[in-house]
Write an enzyme that holds these catalytic residues in place. Sequence first.
Site, short mmCIF file in Angstrom:
data_model
loop_
_atom_site.label_atom_id
_atom_site.label_comp_id
_atom_site.label_asym_id
_atom_site.label_seq_id
_atom_site.Cartn_x
_atom_site.Cartn_y
_atom_site.Cartn_z
N THR A 88 22.89 -34.88 -4.33
CA THR A 88 21.50 -34.92 -3.88
C THR A 88 20.68 -35.81 -4.80
OG1 THR A 88 21.82 -32.61 -3.27
CG2 THR A 88 19.58 -33.45 -3.18
N ASP A 119 47.60 -17.38 -10.90
CA ASP A 119 48.41 -18.00 -11.94
C ASP A 119 49.66 -18.63 -11.34
OD1 ASP A 119 46.65 -17.05 -13.83
OD2 ASP A 119 47.81 -15.23 -14.20
N GLY A 177 27.13 -29.65 -7.54
CA GLY A 177 26.48 -29.88 -8.83
C GLY A 177 26.84 -31.18 -9.50
N HIS A 237 48.99 -13.98 -21.57
CA HIS A 237 48.58 -15.39 -21.58
C HIS A 237 48.34 -15.85 -23.01
CE1 HIS A 237 48.11 -16.15 -17.34
NE2 HIS A 237 47.15 -15.26 -17.15
N GLY A 285 31.98 -34.73 -3.50
CA GLY A 285 32.16 -34.27 -4.87
C GLY A 285 31.87 -32.79 -4.99
N HIS A 309 47.83 -8.31 -19.16
CA HIS A 309 47.94 -9.60 -18.50
C HIS A 309 47.31 -10.70 -19.37
CE1 HIS A 309 47.94 -12.16 -14.76
NE2 HIS A 309 47.03 -12.79 -15.47
N GLU A 310 46.10 -10.47 -19.81
CA GLU A 310 45.42 -11.49 -20.62
C GLU A 310 46.09 -11.63 -21.99
OE1 GLU A 310 43.46 -13.50 -19.27
OE2 GLU A 310 43.15 -12.35 -17.43
P1 ADP Z 1 24.88 -31.55 -5.61
O1 ADP Z 1 23.96 -32.08 -4.58
O2 ADP Z 1 26.06 -32.44 -5.89
O3 ADP Z 1 25.31 -30.13 -5.44
P2 ADP Z 1 22.59 -31.85 -7.24
O4 ADP Z 1 22.32 -33.30 -7.06
O5 ADP Z 1 21.77 -30.91 -6.45
O6 ADP Z 1 24.11 -31.54 -7.01
O7 ADP Z 1 22.47 -31.52 -8.80
C1 ADP Z 1 21.72 -30.45 -9.26
C2 ADP Z 1 21.04 -30.79 -10.56
O8 ADP Z 1 22.00 -31.05 -11.58
C3 ADP Z 1 20.23 -32.05 -10.49
O9 ADP Z 1 18.95 -31.79 -10.05
C4 ADP Z 1 20.24 -32.54 -11.92
O10 ADP Z 1 19.26 -31.88 -12.68
C5 ADP Z 1 21.58 -32.11 -12.42
N1 ADP Z 1 22.56 -33.20 -12.33
C6 ADP Z 1 23.65 -33.22 -11.53
N2 ADP Z 1 24.35 -34.36 -11.72
C7 ADP Z 1 23.68 -35.09 -12.63
C8 ADP Z 1 23.91 -36.37 -13.24
N3 ADP Z 1 24.95 -37.11 -12.92
N4 ADP Z 1 23.01 -36.79 -14.13
C9 ADP Z 1 21.96 -36.04 -14.48
N5 ADP Z 1 21.68 -34.84 -13.94
C10 ADP Z 1 22.54 -34.34 -13.03
ZN ZN Z 2 46.24 -14.69 -15.34
#
Ligand code: ADP
Ligand code: ZN
Length: 617
Positions: free
Chosen positions: A218, A510, A214, A437, A211, A433-434
């Site tokens: 983890t 674009d 963020g 758009h 995925g 440009h902008e």
């Molecule tokens: P990845 O490992 O996918 O890069 P992380 O697990 O490190 O992302 O996510 C970073 C932070 O973002 C987490 O510590 C949490 O605070 C927040 N976060 C990410 N996904 C979620 C989720 N599904 N629900 C709640 N918090 C999330």
């Molecule tokens: Zn553009």
Amino acid sequence: MEQNQRRFSIWYFVAAFLVLLALENFLLGAITENLTYNEFKGLLKAGKIVEVTLTDKIITGRLRQEGLEGLLPKEKLSEIQRFGSGEQRFVVVRVDDPQLVPELEAAKVKFAGRLENTWVSTLLSWVLPALIFVGIWMFFMKRMGAASGLVSLGKSKAKVYMEKQTGVTFGDVAGIDEARSELMEIVDFLKTPDRYKRLGGKIPKGVLLAGAPGTGKTLLAKAVAGEAGVPFFSMSGSEFVEMFVGMGAARVRDLFAQAQQKAPCIIFIDELDALGKARGINPIGGHDEREQTLNQLLVEMDGFEANKGVIIMAATNRPEILDPALLRPGRFDRQVVLDRPDLKGREKILQVHTKNVSVAPDVNLAEIAARTPGFVGADLANLVNEAALRAARRGSERVNMNDFDEATERIVAGLERKSRVMNPLEKETVAYHEAGHALVAESRPNADRVSKVSIIPRGVAALGYTLQTPTEDRYLMRRAELLDRIDVMLGGRVAEEIVFGDISTGAQNDLQRATDLARHMVTQYGMSETLGLVTFEEPRTNPFLNVAGTAAGREYSEKTAQTIDDEIRAIVRDARERARDTLTKRRTALDALAKVLLEKEVIDRQGLDALLAQHPA
Ligand code: ADP
Ligand code: ZN
């Protein structure tokens, strides 16, 4: 800091080297001969030698200084006689000469042998330099150790992070329910491995979480460990590879050895792609260290039985580049995809993160979620944090809706780097440009409304941006909407063409996106009249699932491929014509908008409304 330290250490090296050089000179200087062997023999024959001491290697002794003329070269003579008259010491390097002793006897020279003081000279010539080097080395290692944790090379104090209890539960993870339920089984297994073993249930060894950054990979892995109450070992793929050659493999071995002692447990490898890139993708050639480490990982994964209670979880945001060997049965054969959260998911994630924040009654999380399409969990966590900071700065106890709005804008637009300077022509190009758009978007009934146009660069790549806010998350789109979208994408480039008669590299992204969208329309959505209601490609949402090669074969003829290309080209061409038509007709509005952008760099919805009212279609 690190730079400084390194230079510092190099000076130590240089100093030590100089010391050694001086030492050697001193040692050698002490035994430098001042006579050659045949000069010595000449002096011996002439009766100038008083006494000698013989060792294995050198002859030392005293000679008479009178009457040496003719026996030695001029320079040597003056050298020897510089110290006045009388007897003078000399040193000669000894040559293998069986005649020496008889000749000494014949010349009636007092002579004696002497045992060389071997341990002193050994000490001086060998042990001492060795000691100095060891000293330098130890000094170095200590320094490096302090800086990077590399204390013992052999034992590989791997940077394994072990958490007895992660303290994270599924309650902390929201909005990715599918992934979560797929992992429930693993939690069950870790809780009661014996029951699973009895039932003969098949448990995966490895789970790959795929995925965008963020999305909570983890977090989810920690939650699995937390729910099951087992230790969590974690390591990052890029950490393995930065090490010295051979270190990565040693670390992997170490990691698995430690984990097996603590089973049941979870091993989490972040950034698996850093280590498990498909071999041969790197054009520069193999990265030996990486491959060694990868091989070791494969060996370890194959080496233990599935029901031992060690589950390996790995995370990647680029599953498609992974070495297929990693995805074979018995390795990471379970793959869980973490999508960006949808509207409901975002709301739930916001709920999780606002749990410990006091929010004002006017805050509507559903509305914030609606305004943040594309945000991942980490962005939302960041958003809440940012909003709370703003509230604190205002001196308020509670976070209100306005704080959230400002924080959203800030995150959406990235860090607005006002300080970055563009030259005037660049700035004008970006402004047109902008404006292109934005104006095309405003002229299309089916396009999302423009909420903000800016020519303040954000991030690394984008020089400016036009922010369109969709009113809702979209799952279905009509053909007319997609076409309008392509028009808008091309609007920037067309504006550059019209105004400057030339286009810049800024339009490349674009064009790419417009072409991709057109391709999808033709090949997946069956929106081409010529080709009709057929799809030509499997939707490849999980490209890594068929990384082994099933997707490689095209299932249509060369002629069809040609037709597809023609169709895509036609869609893009027509869109460009329409955009050109629009912008030519609304040239005054285009100029006015670009002018405002050049002056103010940003224009918001109200400003845009006012401007468009002055220059109606
Ligand atoms: P990845 O490992 O996918 O890069 P992380 O697990 O490190 O992302 O996510 C970073 C932070 O973002 C987490 O510590 C949490 O605070 C927040 N976060 C990410 N996904 C979620 C989720 N599904 N629900 C709640 N918090 C999330
Ligand atoms: Zn553009």
